[in-house]
Design an enzyme around this catalytic site. Structure first.
Site, PDB file in Angstrom:
ATOM      1  N   SER A   1      -5.873   0.961   4.606  1.00  0.00           N
ATOM      2  CA  SER A   1      -4.465   1.176   4.245  1.00  0.00           C
ATOM      3  C   SER A   1      -3.650   1.422   5.502  1.00  0.00           C
ATOM      4  O   SER A   1      -4.172   1.924   6.501  1.00  0.00           O
ATOM      5  CB  SER A   1      -4.342   2.393   3.333  1.00  0.00           C
ATOM      6  OG  SER A   1      -4.531   3.592   4.080  1.00  0.00           O
ATOM      7  N   ASP A   2      -2.367   1.066   5.460  1.00  0.00           N
ATOM      8  CA  ASP A   2      -1.476   1.562   6.504  1.00  0.00           C
ATOM      9  C   ASP A   2      -1.475   3.081   6.389  1.00  0.00           C
ATOM     10  O   ASP A   2      -1.835   3.645   5.345  1.00  0.00           O
ATOM     11  CB  ASP A   2      -0.069   0.978   6.349  1.00  0.00           C
ATOM     12  CG  ASP A   2       0.709   0.985   7.660  1.00  0.00           C
ATOM     13  OD1 ASP A   2       0.336   1.745   8.573  1.00  0.00           O
ATOM     14  OD2 ASP A   2       1.686   0.238   7.781  1.00  0.00           O
ATOM     15  N   CYS A   3      -1.072   3.754   7.447  1.00  0.00           N
ATOM     16  CA  CYS A   3      -1.312   5.192   7.508  1.00  0.00           C
ATOM     17  C   CYS A   3      -0.527   5.950   6.439  1.00  0.00           C
ATOM     18  O   CYS A   3       0.701   5.897   6.408  1.00  0.00           O
ATOM     19  CB  CYS A   3      -1.017   5.699   8.909  1.00  0.00           C
ATOM     20  SG  CYS A   3      -2.202   4.977  10.066  1.00  0.00           S
TER      21      CYS A   3
ATOM     22  N   SER B   1      -0.559   5.210   3.293  1.00  0.00           N
ATOM     23  CA  SER B   1      -0.049   4.331   2.229  1.00  0.00           C
ATOM     24  C   SER B   1      -0.420   4.810   0.830  1.00  0.00           C
ATOM     25  O   SER B   1       0.353   4.656  -0.114  1.00  0.00           O
ATOM     26  CB  SER B   1      -0.592   2.906   2.400  1.00  0.00           C
ATOM     27  OG  SER B   1       0.101   2.217   3.375  1.00  0.00           O
TER      28      SER B   1
END
EC number: 3.2.1.37
Length: 779
Positions: free
Chosen positions: A302-304, A306
């Protein structure tokens, strides 16, 4: 703000690569830095670990992963779902930090990487948008290879990890996007070639084993992510409404190329929603496409935060446990952040997610670490064990950074005054807020560079220069125009270095207009009026500006776009201006007039124009309006011409007896099936286009040969589409033949309204420069 005093730089005995070393910040004290890498299965230090199957390097990786997972408790498994993965001491597994970055050099962004007295900096290449402007696939790969070598060298002394969340391959759809600088531009083919090339450079080992990784790359941000913060619309809440045609035609190709062509080890899902679903919780996008259709050999991260965002910001689930479960069940393997570590056990106990799904996720993570050699014992005894500080910032690596900047710089305007002759210039005025910058040159997701050569330093190494910033920063709220015009009025030539920096365009910061910031336009206009000699505009930025005024101003003799040119930017700029290097960069994105953004909301994701509401479409492929500069624009100091040697005029597709298009009128055919193998072009399902390229000038030059096509007007096809590009070097009056292989069903197809590839029947127009060739496809 008071006036700025000019600083005079004399042409002293300054070395050609004059530079100043800056190690002022962003590195840890060497006394606290680790001196050894983090790794598992230290059989030498703990012989009992040899009994574990996962430490047995003779066994197949899949078996080793299964053995490891079977030994873990549920709590231990959950510890491996997050970016700071908990170690398991009883099994000889240390804590591992997954988050490191290497967008255009080893970066200090992310907790996995640090600089120290031992390694105070790493080679800082140009920001990606400028490297993409080189249109040189071998360069993309060469940069990746250097970055991975420096990363491994830093890993061996405990300063870096093995997993890098780079590159960013999102399409640069809108010029206002603050992160466009990180991307390879607006074209799906260029972005795809960059993606796979850079990934190969990062990942491929010298041994050639496709299942081994030098470092693990990650293509991000999947998908249709290109709004950060525009007029209050933030990426955390933005729902990108994207039709299937645009998804398959524009947004997905770079990610597909990353996985299929680059064999990337990871894909990162983005913050935004796509058509109402958070990307990190969409099983169709994750399990369905990335792992199912494209067969990802690696992990999805995941993006940080997310997962936290889809719960707290988007309110997509009622509880944190539901957010954890829906993400893992969708196919997410790793959470940048701690959310899954905090809420997954509750999700298991509530029956929302099965332990088997967690096993699957951490197996993908372990598989990646196994491929990196993390579980193979002491890295010093492995393939890259000999690398260390001596292999970082080498002269060859720094020269590659300079060469990348040279190849990317785009000459947009030249009335014949460039290149400048050092012999004819006694005094050079260097003016502007970006004329003597250091950190601005390396853009974002940066590391501490080996050294800097500013534009002023580069120019001053060749001729005597007088310098005036004229504005205290790029915002240029106040400009000392009086001093600037006075300086330009006495100089033989003037170089204005203007543009943007991270205060204008950056992550979490989109622009609202395309005008030069503050008083920059006024500064340029007044200096041009007052100047005694020719004026050259150097624009440092990620995105384009509306510089129509400068394009049309006769006293501005030349315009260069230099992106964010990296640590050696000043050297490269001087090499181009003084003719030591013949510019060959081409724009990887369209430059629009200000009127474009006044009409087009950034949040409209549609690529194609809509006549009913005056929407002009986006990028060179679909945009119907006026441009300031077009995709692919760029000048040279020599003149190249093209002539066609070979290309078919007719391609016949042989259909099966019962095919529906034998008895009814068809505009297009599916780009799959026997007719794709049975096409008659003189060369089966593919043909060659051969073009003779001649350098008709008096100096050597490098030239990018573009092959474009304009397909028939069906299924909202592009107005123009890039099929291929080749970069060649030609001496004066030299010629060469460039060959393009065109696969009929792949390259001459378009994506229809429901996302299917179709071969448009009728007249296709091939373009190479001013050359045009008609080609008919019929049944």
């Amino acid at each position: 703000m008071g006036s700025f005093s000019p600083l005079t730089w004399r042409n002293r005995a300054v070395p050609y690569s004059v530079s100043i070393i800056f190690f002022l910040c962003f590195f840890s004290d060497s006394s606290t830095a680790q001196t050894s890498p983090v790794f598992a299965c230290d059989v030498t230090g703990n012989p009992s670990l040899a009994a574990y199957g996962f430490c047995n390097t003779v066994l197949k990786i899949e078996y080793r992963v299964a053995d490891l997972v079977a030994r873990l408790t549920l709590q231990e498994k959950i510890g491996f779902l997050v970016s700071k993965a908990n170690g398991v001491t009883r099994l000889g597994i240390p804590t591992y930090e997954w988050w490191s970055e290497a967008l255009h050099g080893v970066s200090y962004v992310g907790p996995g990487t640090h600089f120290s007295g031992q390694v105070p900096g790493a080679t800082s290449f140009p920001q990606v948008i400028l490297t993409a402007a080189s249109f040189n696939v071998s360069l993309f790969q060469a940069i990746g290879k250097v970055v991975s070598t420096e990363a491994r060298a830093m890993y061996n002394v405990g300063l870096a990890g093995l997993t890098y969340w780079s590159p960013n391959v999102n399409i640069f759809r809108d010029p206002r996007w603050g992160r466009g600088q990180e991307t390879p531009g607006e074209d799906p083919l260029l972005s795809s070639k960059y993606a796979s090339g850079y990934v190969k450079g990062l990942q491929e080992t010298d041994g050639g084993d496709a299942n081994r990784l030098k470092v693990a790359a990650c293509c991000k941000h999947y998908t249709a992510y290109d709004v950060d913060n525009w007029k209050g619309v933030e990426r955390y809440n933005f729902n990108a409404v994207v039709n299937q045609q645009d998804m398959d035609d524009t947004y997905q190709p770079p990610f597909k190329s990353c996985v299929i062509d680059g064999n990337v080890a990871s894909v990162m899902c983005s913050y935004n929603q796509v058509n109402g679903k958070p990307t990190c919780a969409d099983p169709d996008l994750l399990s369905g496409v990335i792992r199912g259709e494209w067969k990802l050999n690696g992990y999805i991260v995941s993006d940080c935060d997310s997962v936290d965002v889809l719960y707290k910001n988007q309110h997509y689930t009622k509880t944190p446990a539901e957010a954890a479960a829906i993400s893992i069940n969708a196919g997410l393997d790793l959470n940048c952040g701690s959310f899954l570590g905090q809420h997954t056990e509750e999700a298991v106990k509530a029956g929302l997610v099965k332990e088997a799904a967690i096993d699957k996720a951490i197996s993908n993570n372990f598989l990646t670490l196994m491929r990196l050699g993390f579980f193979d014992g002491d890295p010093k005894k492995q393939m890259y064990g000999g690398l260390g500080p001596k292999d970082v910032c080498t002269p060859a690596n720094q020269e590659l950074a300079a060469e990348a900047a040279r190849q990317g710089i785009v000459l947009l305007k030249n009335n014949g005054c460039l290149p400048l002759s050092p012999k004819s210039i006694k005094t050079l005025a260097v003016i502007g807020p970006n004329a003597n910058v250091t950190k601005t040159m390396i853009g974002n997701y940066e590391g501490t560079p080996c050294k800097y050569t500013t534009p002023l330093q580069g120019l001053a190494a060749t001729v005597s220069t007088t310098y005036l910033p004229a504005c205290s920063n790029v915002a240029c709220a106040v400009a000392d125009i009086a001093s600037a015009t006075k300086l330009a009025a006495t100089a033989d030539a003037t170089v204005l270095v203007i543009g943007a920096d991270q205060s204008i365009e950056a992550e979490s910061r989109d622009r609202v207009d395309l005008n030069l910031p503050g008083k920059q336009q006024d500064l340029v206009t007044q200096v041009a009026k007052a100047a005694k000699g020719p004026v050259f505009l150097v624009i440092m930025s990620g995105g384009g500006f509306d510089i129509t005024f400068a394009k049309n101003e006769a006293k501005i003799a030349g315009i260069l776009w230099v992106g964010y040119p990296g640590e050696a930017g000043g050297l490269a700029i001087a090499d181009v201006i003084f003719g030591r290097y013949n510019p060959s960069g081409r724009l990887p994105m369209t430059w629009y007039p200000q009127s474009y953004v006044e009409k087009v909301p950034m949040t409209n994701m549609n690529m194609r124009p809509d006549k009913s509401n005056g929407y002009p479409g986006r990028t060179y492929r679909f945009y119907t309006g006026e441009t300031v500069y077009a995709f692919g624009d760029g000048l040279s100091y020599t003149k190249f011409s093209h002539s066609l040697i070979k290309a078919p005029k007719l391609v016949s597709l042989r259909l099966e007896e019962n095919h529906v298009c034998r008895s009814s009128e068809c505009q297009s055919l599916d780009a799959i099936g026997p007719h794709c193998e049975n096409a008659d072009s003189g060369n089966g399902s593919a043909f060659e286009v051969e073009v003779k390229v001649q350098n008709g000038g008096e100096r050597e030059g490098i030239h990018t040969v573009f092959l474009f096509t304009t397909p028939p007007d069906v299924h909202g096809s592009p107005r123009k589409h890039l099929l291929g590009f080749e970069k060649i070097r030609l001496g004066k009056m030299e010629e060469a033949v460039v060959r393009f292989k065109v696969e009929i069903c792949k390259d001459l197809s378009v994506v229809d309204e429901i996302g299917k590839r179709k071969i448009a029947l009728g007249k296709h127009l091939l373009h190479v420069g001013d050359l045009k060739h008609s080609l008919s496809i019929r049944i």
